[in-house]
Design an enzyme around this catalytic site. Sequence first.
Site, PDB file in Angstrom:
ATOM      1  N   HIS A  25      -6.618  63.254 -38.985  1.00 51.88           N
ATOM      2  CA  HIS A  25      -7.284  63.458 -40.268  1.00 51.88           C
ATOM      3  C   HIS A  25      -7.515  64.929 -40.622  1.00 51.88           C
ATOM      4  O   HIS A  25      -7.675  65.259 -41.787  1.00 51.88           O
ATOM      5  CB  HIS A  25      -8.581  62.645 -40.346  1.00 51.88           C
ATOM      6  N   ASP A  26      -7.515  65.824 -39.673  1.00 51.11           N
ATOM      7  CA  ASP A  26      -7.697  67.247 -39.953  1.00 51.11           C
ATOM      8  C   ASP A  26      -6.422  68.063 -39.757  1.00 51.11           C
ATOM      9  O   ASP A  26      -6.466  69.286 -39.757  1.00 51.11           O
ATOM     10  CB  ASP A  26      -8.788  67.842 -39.038  1.00 51.11           C
ATOM     11  N   LYS A  73      -5.321  71.304 -41.569  1.00 51.91           N
ATOM     12  CA  LYS A  73      -5.990  72.580 -41.304  1.00 51.91           C
ATOM     13  C   LYS A  73      -5.091  73.569 -40.570  1.00 51.91           C
ATOM     14  O   LYS A  73      -5.381  74.756 -40.533  1.00 51.91           O
ATOM     15  CB  LYS A  73      -7.279  72.361 -40.526  1.00 51.91           C
TER      16      LYS A  73
END
Length: 73
Positions: free
Chosen positions: A42-43, A46
């Site tokens: 989900h990240d 980044k």
Amino acid sequence: MAALDTKSPYTAGHSKSVSDMVEILCRLLGLNRMMHIAAHLHDIVKIGIDDTILNKEGKLDEQEWEMMKTPLK
């Protein structure tokens, strides 16, 4: 996750915590384990964020926040 861990140890630790919680919820609710895998990722976007913004202490300014919201190309 190894690439994200190298770039941002906080984010990688956060992603592991989220995925651990999702795995427990999936087991309790009888849901598909794919949600656990998705939680790890989900990240992942980044990775494309500049380190100075990603690791900044305190609030992001308006320009930095806009960069965080911009889709990767």
